[in-house]
Design an enzyme around this catalytic site. Sequence first.
Site, short mmCIF file in Angstrom:
data_model
loop_
_atom_site.label_atom_id
_atom_site.label_comp_id
_atom_site.label_asym_id
_atom_site.label_seq_id
_atom_site.Cartn_x
_atom_site.Cartn_y
_atom_site.Cartn_z
N SER A 147 0.81 -1.22 0.00
CA SER A 147 0.00 0.00 0.00
C SER A 147 0.85 1.26 0.00
O SER A 147 0.80 2.08 0.93
CB SER A 147 -0.96 -0.05 1.18
OG SER A 147 -1.71 -1.23 1.06
N ARG A 162 7.72 6.21 -4.49
CA ARG A 162 8.18 6.88 -3.27
C ARG A 162 7.55 6.17 -2.08
O ARG A 162 6.53 5.50 -2.23
CB ARG A 162 7.77 8.36 -3.26
CG ARG A 162 6.26 8.56 -3.38
CD ARG A 162 5.80 10.00 -3.40
NE ARG A 162 4.35 10.06 -3.57
CZ ARG A 162 3.71 10.06 -4.73
NH1 ARG A 162 4.40 10.04 -5.86
NH2 ARG A 162 2.39 10.11 -4.79
N ASP A 200 -4.10 -1.56 -1.43
CA ASP A 200 -5.17 -1.88 -0.48
C ASP A 200 -6.54 -1.36 -0.92
O ASP A 200 -7.57 -1.98 -0.65
CB ASP A 200 -4.84 -1.42 0.95
CG ASP A 200 -4.38 0.03 1.05
OD1 ASP A 200 -4.23 0.68 0.01
OD2 ASP A 200 -4.17 0.51 2.18
C1 BGC Z 1 -0.30 5.19 -0.14
C2 BGC Z 1 -1.36 4.44 -0.94
C3 BGC Z 1 -2.23 3.61 -0.01
C4 BGC Z 1 -2.80 4.49 1.08
C5 BGC Z 1 -3.70 3.74 2.05
C6 BGC Z 1 -0.96 5.97 0.98
O1 BGC Z 1 0.03 6.55 1.81
O2 BGC Z 1 0.41 6.08 -0.96
O3 BGC Z 1 -0.73 3.61 -1.90
O4 BGC Z 1 -3.25 3.00 -0.75
O5 BGC Z 1 -1.74 5.11 1.81
O6 BGC Z 1 -3.02 2.73 2.73
#
Ligand code: BGC
Length: 487
Positions: A147, A162, A200
């Site tokens: 995620s 990143r 996620d």
């Molecule tokens: C991330 C996402 C992720 C979200 C929820 C963010 O900081 O960049 O990729 O889906 O958090 O977990």
Amino acid sequence: MVHVLEHAQSLAGAFELIDEDVRRCSQAFISELRLGLREKTPSMCQIPTFVTQIAGGHEKGISLGVDLGGTNLRVCSVELHGDTTSTVLQSQLPVPPDIMVCDQAARLFSFIANRIEDFLGTYHQSRLDAVANDPGTPPLSLGFTFSFPAYQTALDSGILLRWTKGFDIAGAVNQDVCKLLQMEIDILKLPVKVAALVNDAVGTVMSRAYSLPPSHVRPMVGAIFGTGTNGVYLQALSEVTKPIEGQPEHPDRSMFMSTEWGSFDNKLAVLPVTPYDLELNAFSVNPGDQMFEKRVSGMFLGELLRLAVLDLCSDDQVRLFRNFDTQDLAVAKRWSVDSSIVSVAEADNSTGLSVLSQKISDTLGIPEDYATAEDAQAVKLIAHAIGTRAARLAGMAVGSVILQGRLRENQGANSDTGPGKGGTKVDVAVDGSVVEHYPGFEVHMRNALKALDGIGDEGESKIIIGHTKDGSSVGAAIIALLATRDI
Ligand code: BGC
């Protein structure tokens, strides 16, 4: 002498987001969404997920899942029974802080591979034995719920753009995270194939789709409001003019796009800005990045509250906490306050706010004798303002992706189609600690949805918001199974 509550009220006013602000944010949001469909942008990057089908609830099979998205690592196996139900076995443990922030990617990925090995030994020894007896036994497919912003070039590969949420492992940036994991799995000779990389938010939408009866409208949006925030939605590929690897011309198809809306408006053209937002950003690990996330997600709401309360404490005229010296307390320490205090403050309606007073003492470190009921009320006012702003921004984001996702239909033969204009229902799958625990989050989201042009009261009434658990296990399992065979 300024009355504590008056002062808190005026401070809380800085967090107000009126309907006009919601509309302005939404216009900019939709422009950024569209830009992300045309170009590889650095901010809301609209990552193709390669998920083009939605679960129907009849899927069957067993697969593994690994979920890395915050401070915990979860390893699980999921058996889908083909009747909207499933059995999940799982183990969970924290990622050691010296692995979350380090130089070498191999440290993280070998840690994960070792946990998969432990998990298989505990729950699936018979599978390991079968492979040992017959090396021809097919490997288990694994859905890797990762995620963080990873730009997918196929269902089973993604380049990390990143880190977010406090992770910082320089060696993994610009690398294919599926390859890194597979490499470590292979070193341990485990019968496991990383079959899908799953954000996620897309796991959440799939998990909800699997659990719904066939007669229910399928979800078209998935959103996470937890430690971090993100949203995915079903986008017609005909409008995606930037190249998507391996997807030649499929004008009739749709794909879930992962917006990475956490980095909406990093330039702060339209997002609300208080002095506390500026300070939080300046002292974060990623200044200038994830500006939307820094106003909405659980990683930041506690810190915003801490900064605002500390500001009140520093004013001798206000006499918050009877001017107790806060210098050595948690309230004076950056990132020491998690977001649960914001939800506790909103939830406590007891006389004297005793639950919140206890929390103020436990979390901010203010001795109980020094936190009066009025002080607790002041904290509650500020928490309410921070939580409401977060929820209204969340509603704005959900509404904007709905409007973008429905664009094609709106432009079609029947321009009355779409939420609010006699159109069909729209289902939104949501998950995450903030939406789950902050009382009234959905109500505030819905008020923001009503404020949007193109949605309004009628459209809002057609939006179903379904709280969904298990996105990162059940959802990822379905996607991994879809990747390996027709289910
Ligand atoms: C991330 C996402 C992720 C979200 C929820 C963010 O900081 O960049 O990729 O889906 O958090 O977990």
